[in-house]
Design a protein around this motif. Structure first.
Motif: not given
Length: 286
Positions: A242-259
């Motif tokens: 909710r606070r970081v719009p970019a994190l609404q994308s599951s692909r973005t969250r996946f990328g962060v976890v992958a890194v």
């Protein structure tokens, strides 16, 4: 005409495994008791306060027990019975290890690597067997949870946490080989936490990690706790949507976890190589 009453269907959500929660509670009590004993009865074993070892192990086992209890709730209903079996192996294995560690501290001697007498050899063998069993059932749990979540980032976090955690646990096997010094002059100890220097030298407060030689406890500790760090990262990313719009994308969250997972794995490998080379972890920050 017969009226048919619809019965409400209920979905039961798996609860945290009670034996594992009991183990965590027991380890919490053990941590308190050993912390008090470390102050009022500071017995010295290999140059350090002997009660610090059971204190550290009790805290680590408590965290591990709660983590496994949570992971078991992710199993599908048809795997819950197998999950309860895994839980009991973990409970029994960890109790065996802690009884040996606390008993050795009370006797003023070492638990790990101690083969000085037939009794000590039997105790050390029982500890090794117990931990090997815990490692194997954790591996089985990792296989069962390979597709545990519909969310890609959370699924990757669980997978990577288990794989890196198992690798961190496996680092302990490097400790069980006799050192060159022990082979030259056997004194009842076969194996060591440190590389290049004897156990019991200068080390970090509480943790005891060597500041003058390599220490395999460092990658062992860091690797094991990927079990908690990576899933917690995935949950934190979800909470921040909710606070970081970019994190609404599951692909973005996946990328962060992958890194994060890749970086975590590299750190564990580097810490292992550093320890095996006999380089203290403090040299990284020096």
């Amino acid at each position: 005409m017969t009226a048919v009453l619809d019965r409400p269907t209920t979905r039961t959500t798996p609860t945290l495994n009670r034996p594992l929660l009991a183990l965590a509670a027991l380890m919490g009590v053990t941590a308190v008791v050993t912390a008090v004993l470390a102050v009022v009865d500071p017995v010295t074993i290999t140059g350090t306060n002997g009660w610090l070892k059971p204190l550290k192990f009790s805290l680590s086992i408590a965290l591990y027990a709660v983590t496994i209890a949570w992971l078991l709730t992710l199993l599908p209903a048809r795997r819950q019975k197998l999950g309860r079996g895994i839980a009991w192996v973990v409970v029994v294995g960890m109790v065996v290890e802690m009884v040996a560690i606390v008993g050795a501290a009370a006797a003023g001697t070492t638990s790990h690597f101690n083969v000085s007498t037939p009794l000590h050899t039997a105790v050390w063998a029982s500890m090794g067997t117990a931990i090997a069993a815990v490692w194997l059932v954790t591996l089985v749990l990792g296989v069962l949870l390979w597709r545990a979540s519909d969310d890609a980032a959370r699924r990757l976090a669980v997978r990577a946490g288990l794989v890196i955690g198992l690798a961190g646990m496996a680092v302990a096997f490097f400790m069980t080989s006799p050192t060159p010094g022990q082979l030259d002059s056997f004194s009842g100890i076969a194996g060591a936490h440190t590389v290049g220097v004897p156990d019991g030298g200068a080390g970090l407060p509480l943790l005891g990690w060597s500041t003058v030689g390599g220490d395999l406890r460092v990658p062992h500790f860091v690797g094991m706790h990927a079990l908690q760090v990576l899933p917690l990262l995935a949950f934190a990313l979800e909470a921040l949507r909710r606070r970081v719009p970019a994190l609404q994308s599951s692909r973005t969250r996946f990328g962060v976890v992958a890194v994060a997972a890749a970086g975590y794995a590299v750190v564990v490998v580097l810490l292992t190589l550093q320890a095996l080379a006999g380089i203290p972890v403090t040299s990284t920050f020096g």
